[in-house]
Design a protein around this motif. Sequence first.
Motif, PDB file in Angstrom:
ATOM      1  N   GLU A 143      10.030  -2.622  -2.781  1.00 44.97           N
ATOM      2  CA  GLU A 143      10.218  -2.935  -4.199  1.00 44.97           C
ATOM      3  C   GLU A 143       8.946  -2.680  -5.001  1.00 44.97           C
ATOM      4  N   VAL A 144       7.798  -3.057  -4.444  1.00 42.47           N
ATOM      5  CA  VAL A 144       6.522  -2.805  -5.133  1.00 42.47           C
ATOM      6  C   VAL A 144       6.317  -1.305  -5.299  1.00 42.47           C
ATOM      7  N   ALA A 145       6.602  -0.541  -4.257  1.00 43.74           N
ATOM      8  CA  ALA A 145       6.457   0.917  -4.326  1.00 43.74           C
ATOM      9  C   ALA A 145       7.359   1.496  -5.411  1.00 43.74           C
ATOM     10  N   GLU A 146       8.610   1.049  -5.446  1.00 42.62           N
ATOM     11  CA  GLU A 146       9.556   1.551  -6.451  1.00 42.62           C
ATOM     12  C   GLU A 146       9.133   1.163  -7.862  1.00 42.62           C
ATOM     13  N   LEU A 147       8.707  -0.086  -8.039  1.00 34.35           N
ATOM     14  CA  LEU A 147       8.266  -0.532  -9.362  1.00 34.35           C
ATOM     15  C   LEU A 147       7.045   0.254  -9.847  1.00 34.35           C
ATOM     16  N   ALA A 148       6.168   0.589  -8.933  1.00 39.57           N
ATOM     17  CA  ALA A 148       4.942   1.309  -9.288  1.00 39.57           C
ATOM     18  C   ALA A 148       5.168   2.816  -9.385  1.00 39.57           C
ATOM     19  N   GLY A 149       6.320   3.282  -8.932  1.00 37.89           N
ATOM     20  CA  GLY A 149       6.586   4.718  -8.979  1.00 37.89           C
ATOM     21  C   GLY A 149       5.826   5.489  -7.927  1.00 37.89           C
ATOM     22  N   THR A 150       5.635   4.865  -6.785  1.00 41.97           N
ATOM     23  CA  THR A 150       4.947   5.518  -5.680  1.00 41.97           C
ATOM     24  C   THR A 150       5.784   5.372  -4.421  1.00 41.97           C
ATOM     25  N   SER A 151       5.243   5.785  -3.308  1.00 39.00           N
ATOM     26  CA  SER A 151       6.019   5.730  -2.072  1.00 39.00           C
ATOM     27  C   SER A 151       5.628   4.519  -1.226  1.00 39.00           C
ATOM     28  N   LEU A 152       6.530   4.152  -0.364  1.00 40.38           N
ATOM     29  CA  LEU A 152       6.283   3.077   0.599  1.00 40.38           C
ATOM     30  C   LEU A 152       5.073   3.434   1.461  1.00 40.38           C
ATOM     31  N   ARG A 153       5.017   4.689   1.838  1.00 40.76           N
ATOM     32  CA  ARG A 153       3.906   5.180   2.660  1.00 40.76           C
ATOM     33  C   ARG A 153       2.569   5.030   1.934  1.00 40.76           C
ATOM     34  N   ALA A 154       2.553   5.304   0.620  1.00 35.99           N
ATOM     35  CA  ALA A 154       1.320   5.169  -0.161  1.00 35.99           C
ATOM     36  C   ALA A 154       0.844   3.720  -0.176  1.00 35.99           C
ATOM     37  N   VAL A 155       1.759   2.787  -0.393  1.00 40.35           N
ATOM     38  CA  VAL A 155       1.384   1.363  -0.420  1.00 40.35           C
ATOM     39  C   VAL A 155       0.795   0.962   0.932  1.00 40.35           C
ATOM     40  N   ARG A 156       1.423   1.379   2.005  1.00 40.17           N
ATOM     41  CA  ARG A 156       0.901   1.068   3.345  1.00 40.17           C
ATOM     42  C   ARG A 156      -0.474   1.704   3.550  1.00 40.17           C
ATOM     43  N   HIS A 157      -0.639   2.919   3.034  1.00 37.75           N
ATOM     44  CA  HIS A 157      -1.931   3.599   3.155  1.00 37.75           C
ATOM     45  C   HIS A 157      -3.015   2.833   2.380  1.00 37.75           C
ATOM     46  N   TYR A 158      -2.681   2.319   1.201  1.00 34.97           N
ATOM     47  CA  TYR A 158      -3.644   1.535   0.430  1.00 34.97           C
ATOM     48  C   TYR A 158      -4.106   0.317   1.224  1.00 34.97           C
ATOM     49  N   HIS A 159      -3.192  -0.276   1.985  1.00 30.39           N
ATOM     50  CA  HIS A 159      -3.580  -1.399   2.858  1.00 30.39           C
ATOM     51  C   HIS A 159      -4.538  -0.907   3.934  1.00 30.39           C
ATOM     52  N   ASP A 160      -4.170   0.196   4.580  1.00 32.01           N
ATOM     53  CA  ASP A 160      -4.958   0.719   5.707  1.00 32.01           C
ATOM     54  C   ASP A 160      -6.394   1.042   5.321  1.00 32.01           C
ATOM     55  N   ILE A 161      -6.597   1.541   4.104  1.00 28.18           N
ATOM     56  CA  ILE A 161      -7.953   1.936   3.707  1.00 28.18           C
ATOM     57  C   ILE A 161      -8.670   0.857   2.893  1.00 28.18           C
ATOM     58  N   GLY A 162      -8.031  -0.285   2.743  1.00 28.97           N
ATOM     59  CA  GLY A 162      -8.688  -1.418   2.093  1.00 28.97           C
ATOM     60  C   GLY A 162      -8.609  -1.438   0.579  1.00 28.97           C
ATOM     61  N   LEU A 163      -7.766  -0.615  -0.008  1.00 26.47           N
ATOM     62  CA  LEU A 163      -7.624  -0.627  -1.468  1.00 26.47           C
ATOM     63  C   LEU A 163      -6.724  -1.751  -1.959  1.00 26.47           C
ATOM     64  N   LEU A 164      -5.850  -2.215  -1.093  1.00 24.64           N
ATOM     65  CA  LEU A 164      -4.875  -3.232  -1.473  1.00 24.64           C
ATOM     66  C   LEU A 164      -4.883  -4.335  -0.422  1.00 24.64           C
ATOM     67  N   GLU A 165      -5.082  -5.551  -0.897  1.00 24.32           N
ATOM     68  CA  GLU A 165      -5.075  -6.695   0.023  1.00 24.32           C
ATOM     69  C   GLU A 165      -3.679  -6.876   0.606  1.00 24.32           C
ATOM     70  N   THR A 166      -3.646  -7.257   1.869  1.00 24.55           N
ATOM     71  CA  THR A 166      -2.359  -7.522   2.508  1.00 24.55           C
ATOM     72  C   THR A 166      -1.862  -8.881   2.036  1.00 24.55           C
ATOM     73  N   PRO A 167      -0.635  -8.921   1.530  1.00 24.91           N
ATOM     74  CA  PRO A 167      -0.112 -10.197   1.023  1.00 24.91           C
ATOM     75  C   PRO A 167       0.338 -11.101   2.163  1.00 24.91           C
ATOM     76  N   GLU A 168       0.611 -12.320   1.781  1.00 30.14           N
ATOM     77  CA  GLU A 168       1.154 -13.264   2.767  1.00 30.14           C
ATOM     78  C   GLU A 168       2.536 -12.792   3.188  1.00 30.14           C
ATOM     79  N   ARG A 169       2.957 -13.305   4.331  1.00 31.92           N
ATOM     80  CA  ARG A 169       4.279 -12.920   4.835  1.00 31.92           C
ATOM     81  C   ARG A 169       5.255 -14.071   4.634  1.00 31.92           C
ATOM     82  N   ARG A 170       6.486 -13.707   4.411  1.00 35.43           N
ATOM     83  CA  ARG A 170       7.563 -14.691   4.305  1.00 35.43           C
ATOM     84  C   ARG A 170       7.875 -15.215   5.699  1.00 35.43           C
TER      85      ARG A 170
END
Length: 170
Positions: free
Chosen positions: A7-34
Motif C-alpha cells: 500500500e505504501v508503494a502504491e500510494l507513493a507511486g513506486t514499486s514494492l521492490r523499491a520500498v524494500r530496497h530503501y530498507h536494505d540500504i538504510g534510507l527507510l526505517e523498518t516499521p513495527e510489525r503487526r
Amino acid sequence: MAWSTREVAELAGTSLRAVRHYHDIGLLETPERRANGYKQYGVAHLVRVLRIKRLTELGFSLAQIADMDRDDDHPQEALRALDAELGSTIERLGRVRAELSAVLRDHPPTDLPAESTPAEAGLSGTDRSCVVVLAKLLGPRGRRACADLLRDLPDLPDQDQAVPAKPHPR
C-alpha cells in the motif's frame, strides 16, 4: 493510519521492490510489525518514501539522498551542486545537438572532428586518418594553428598520381 508495504508503494507511486530496497540500504526505517508479522507503515514512512521518490526524480542518486540530513527539508548545498551539474550537462547536450545538426545537414564523415572543412572529407583514407589523430592530439586550437600553416603551402601532387622519379646521381 497504517499501511502495508504494498500500500505504501502504491500510494507513493513506486514499486514494492523499491520500498524494500530503501530498507536494505538504510534510507527507510523498518516499521513495527503487526501481530500477523506484516510491516505496519505510518505517515512518516509514506512521507519519507515520497521524499526519496521526489529527490530521485530531481536527479539525485540514492547514495546522495543517504548523505543528506533526514531532517533537512531544503538541502541547499546538494540542490546547488545538482543544479550546477545539470547546467553543465545541458550545455554539453546543446553542443552535441549543434554538432549532430551540422552532421545531418552537411553529411561529413563521422570520424572527422566537428570543425572539419569540406576539403578534409575528400582526403584519402590515410590523410583523413592523420587528420583524425592530429585533431585528437592537438585539440581545436592546435588544429587551427596547423591548418593555418598548411594553408600557405604550395599545392602538392595527389598521392594517387605518379610523381616522376628523379634520376639517381651516380
